[in-house]
Design an enzyme around this catalytic site. Sequence first.
Site, PDB file in Angstrom:
ATOM      1  CB  THR A 160      72.462  -0.171  21.539  1.00 18.41           C
ATOM      2  OG1 THR A 160      73.847  -0.426  21.606  1.00 18.41           O
ATOM      3  CG2 THR A 160      72.263   1.322  21.530  1.00 18.41           C
ATOM      4  NE  ARG A 188      83.437  -1.500  20.688  1.00 12.09           N
ATOM      5  CZ  ARG A 188      82.149  -1.281  20.466  1.00 12.09           C
ATOM      6  NH1 ARG A 188      81.373  -0.872  21.449  1.00 12.09           N
ATOM      7  NH2 ARG A 188      81.625  -1.464  19.283  1.00 12.09           N
ATOM      8  CB  THR A 210      71.224  -0.514  17.556  1.00 14.58           C
ATOM      9  OG1 THR A 210      71.677  -1.744  18.144  1.00 14.58           O
ATOM     10  CG2 THR A 210      69.962  -0.779  16.763  1.00 14.58           C
ATOM     11  N   GLY A 211      73.967  -1.660  16.244  1.00 12.78           N
ATOM     12  CA  GLY A 211      74.646  -2.680  15.450  1.00 12.78           C
ATOM     13  C   GLY A 211      76.102  -2.691  15.861  1.00 12.78           C
ATOM     14  N   GLY A 213      79.266  -1.421  16.345  1.00 16.26           N
ATOM     15  CA  GLY A 213      79.582   0.000  16.273  1.00 16.26           C
ATOM     16  C   GLY A 213      80.724   0.381  15.350  1.00 16.26           C
TER      17      GLY A 213
HETATM   18  N1  ASP Z   1      76.421   0.018  18.589  1.00 15.68           N
HETATM   19  C1  ASP Z   1      76.742  -0.553  19.877  1.00 15.68           C
HETATM   20  C2  ASP Z   1      78.227  -0.586  20.041  1.00 15.68           C
HETATM   21  O1  ASP Z   1      78.923  -0.936  19.109  1.00 15.68           O
HETATM   22  C3  ASP Z   1      76.184  -1.900  20.077  1.00 15.68           C
HETATM   23  C4  ASP Z   1      74.783  -2.109  19.590  1.00 15.68           C
HETATM   24  O2  ASP Z   1      74.158  -1.219  19.060  1.00 15.68           O
HETATM   25  O3  ASP Z   1      74.264  -3.213  19.723  1.00 15.68           O
HETATM   26  O4  ASP Z   1      78.710  -0.327  21.121  1.00 15.68           O
END
Ligand code: ASP
Length: 290
Positions: A160, A188, A210-211, A213
């Site tokens: 992200t 999704r 970020t992570g 989600g």
């Molecule tokens: N948070 C984002 C999601 O779940 C993905 C990411 O941050 O890497 O879509």
Amino acid sequence: MAQSVASIALHGGAGPDPSKNYDKHEAHLRELARDAHKRLLDGESAMDAIVWAVKQLEDSGLYIAGRGSSPNANGEYELDASLMDGFTRRAGAVAAMRGFRSPVEAARAVMRETPHVMLVGAGAEEFARAQGLERVDDPADYYKPASDKKLATGELGHGTVGAVAMDAEGHLAAATSTGGVINKMPGRVGDSPVIGAGTWADKRVAVSCTGQGEFFMRAAAAADVSARIRYGGQDVEEATLGALQDMKRQGGDGGMIAIDGRGRVVMPFSSSGLKRACVHKDGRVESGVF
Ligand code: ASP
């Protein structure tokens, strides 16, 4: 009263692969952070500076957002983005939107031009078309997935981009844009376009997360940082670390960038790394990946 200081932080996603070299990403983030900081010192608003920076990140193809997004399980590119203005608490978001070059620009248009906060799918696309936003006519040609990770069926990868800033007026803003998780189901939507989960800004703090989600949504992670400051008397470092720890207990990791009302920047993570760069209010540039 305008002050002569400003700060900005950018991220290019959590969970980088420890076996890879990200020098190019780090250099790109540093350069953008410097340029965006200059814009802030020249009087650009926090909102304009973060939208500018996130658009560069989306267009670069280096991250899993905008051009670098990966397709969903049906081979389609469904993108998400959101932003929030800390001074007015106005916000905009788009989710599962196909066919437009800059999701963050669409999110800003939702904030500015509609009475709503979030538009999704076909409605978001119809709105973006009416706004004359730049289209992606041939997804197969335009998108250059930044990740070459080979995932097993059901396994998810992610990435992200995001930005937070304090401008010379002391106003805060935050934005997040993503292609979502790799291998995601059609339709999704993760935390990135959800105000309070992936993005938050008020007068106390601006946050972009970020992570994976799903964990950030279940923790209302970005708003949790503000609540910890507001009700718990924590500073921005304690608040972000606390929010990440809370998610870790649930099994989720990731990272955040945040700036408080005095322009203090933090970029903590609980994942293997976080592609990140910032310019502190004293002009110091900081960056890292792991
Ligand atoms: N948070 C984002 C999601 O779940 C993905 C990411 O941050 O890497 O879509």
